[in-house]
Design an enzyme around this catalytic site. Structure first.
Site, PDB file in Angstrom:
ATOM      1  N   ILE A 108      11.435  -5.838   0.018  1.00  0.00           N
ATOM      2  CA  ILE A 108      12.427  -4.914  -0.518  1.00  0.00           C
ATOM      3  C   ILE A 108      11.692  -3.825  -1.287  1.00  0.00           C
ATOM      4  CG2 ILE A 108      12.803  -6.356  -2.579  1.00  0.00           C
ATOM      5  CD1 ILE A 108      15.727  -5.316  -2.565  1.00  0.00           C
ATOM      6  N   ILE A 139       7.524  -7.041  -2.800  1.00  0.00           N
ATOM      7  CA  ILE A 139       8.039  -5.795  -3.328  1.00  0.00           C
ATOM      8  C   ILE A 139       7.263  -4.646  -2.687  1.00  0.00           C
ATOM      9  CG2 ILE A 139       8.541  -4.449  -5.386  1.00  0.00           C
ATOM     10  CD1 ILE A 139      10.005  -7.182  -5.181  1.00  0.00           C
ATOM     11  N   LYS A 140       7.991  -3.741  -2.032  1.00  0.00           N
ATOM     12  CA  LYS A 140       7.344  -2.632  -1.337  1.00  0.00           C
ATOM     13  C   LYS A 140       7.092  -1.476  -2.299  1.00  0.00           C
ATOM     14  CE  LYS A 140       8.431  -1.546   2.934  1.00  0.00           C
ATOM     15  NZ  LYS A 140       9.213  -1.179   4.145  1.00  0.00           N
ATOM     16  N   ILE A 141       5.846  -1.041  -2.340  1.00  0.00           N
ATOM     17  CA  ILE A 141       5.428   0.091  -3.163  1.00  0.00           C
ATOM     18  C   ILE A 141       4.732   1.093  -2.251  1.00  0.00           C
ATOM     19  CG2 ILE A 141       3.922   0.844  -5.041  1.00  0.00           C
ATOM     20  CD1 ILE A 141       4.285  -1.902  -6.320  1.00  0.00           C
TER      21      ILE A 141
END
Length: 371
Positions: A108, A139-141
């Site tokens: 996400i 966690i998408k960065i």
């Protein structure tokens, strides 16, 4: 389970689905993909959520409750998207357990409007990890300049990360350095490195789309170079991955229990219909990689994908020659990847804005038009 997908998995490629919706979860479709098509992970992005929520399947009840509570549209979107990711993570939990956390993961993304703000990105990553509260979340960065220190800080907190929007080899090396630095900081804090995972999402098809457009403008012999850049770029990224994982720096972290940051081939749906629709799957087969596919690409691979073994080993010299030929033709690699990164952030911001707008409209409709 199909032979092509089974062979792809046996070659060491983890097959992830680049799509998610509540209907896919509640209908059992996601579970079937795990059972029958060797899917072992899921990625999402703002565009995927915008499409899912705008189509409305399965969201009416939650939207009605949110409208009754008069929550802000930002809170509504976060409640809806994190609920989907949480439920998908539960579906994938058996895969996560069976692979010791390597697969069975759902990604996400942080609010794309924060892509150029380091501390806000870290704060958002922490919030998302807390909201979803599942160990098999990534966690998408985005791999923007401001995203690099955010990646390090988030990894140092023990939060697993999917680094997205990587287009250039230089930036990919910086991403790997950011990951290793984060692991080193986590180790200094006494964290268990074996619980921290990461993938680096190297975008593929958009490279060909941008370079092919420029080749068409040049015309003549330059057009013979169409369709070569994306695969060459990704293959050289895998070479960089091999170099880093062969380093003494990595060896020290591996000894402490760290997990490799696997290269993930993203944007693998073919945009040019003149190219084979499995191009960015069959030409990027190598152990220790992930390929996240839109459903159409997954089905195409299942139907007629030709998996012939490792298609990256032994290709580095040709890949470099292909990129050199583009440079000789007048294509600026640095300008291409700069444009792609900027456009990538803009596209996700636009999808996020569209998601907010459509959700706001639904909240107002369900609240009877009340302020």
């Amino acid at each position: 389970m199909t032979d092509a997908l089974k062979r792809l998995s046996e070659e060491g490629v983890a097959i992830w689905l680049d799509d998610l919706s509540r209907k896919r979860i509640t209908s059992g479709d996601l579970g079937e993909l795990l059972d029958q098509q060797h899917v072992v992970g899921v990625t999402t992005n703002p565009a995927i959520f915008q499409k899912a929520i705008s189509q409305g399947d399965g969201y009416e009840s939650q939207l009605a409750d949110l409208a009754t509570r008069k929550v802000t549209v930002e809170e509504a979107v976060r409640m809806i998207t994190t609920a989907d990711v949480r439920d998908a993570a539960d579906v994938l939990r058996p895969v996560y357990d069976a692979t010791d956390g390597r697969d069975g993961r759902v990604s996400i993304e942080v609010d794309p409007r924060l892509a150029h703000h380091t501390e806000a990105t870290v704060a958002e990553a922490k919030q998302l990890a807390w909201l979803v509260e599942r160990p098999n979340t990534l966690i998408k960065i985005p791999a923007t300049r401001a995203g690099l220190p955010a990646i390090t800080e988030t990894i140092a907190l023990g939060i697993s990360v999917n680094v997205t929007l990587i287009f250039s080899l230089e930036r990919y090396r910086e991403v790997m350095d950011a990951y290793l630095t984060g692991l080193e900081q986590a180790k200094a804090k006494g964290l268990d490195l074996s619980t921290i995972h990461s993938v680096a999402s190297f975008f593929v098809s958009r490279v060909d789309t941008e370079i092919d457009k420029r080749l068409a403008e040049l015309g003549g012999e330059a057009e013979q170079l169409r369709g070569k850049a994306a695969v060459a770029n990704a293959r050289l990224a895998y070479q960089a991955f091999e170099e880093v994982t062969a380093s003494d720096r990595w060896a020290a972290l591996a000894k402490a229990g760290a997990n490799e940051q696997r290269p993930l081939w993203a944007s693998t749906g073919v945009k040019d219909p003149s190219y084979p629709d499995t191009l960015y799957v069959t030409e990027l087969v190598a152990p220790g990689t992930v390929n996240t596919m839109p459903e159409a690409t997954l089905k195409a691979t299942e139907d007629h994908g030709q998996i012939t073994g490792n298609t990256i080993a032994g290709t580095y010299e040709q890949a470099r020659a292909d990129l050199d030929a583009l440079a000789a033709a007048g294509i600026s690699y640095d300008d291409v990847v700069r444009v792609l990164e900027e456009e990538g952030v803009e596209k996700f911001e636009s999808a996020w804005t569209a998601l907010l707008d459509s959700t706001q409209a639904e909240l107002e409709r369900l609240a009877g038009g009340e302020d």
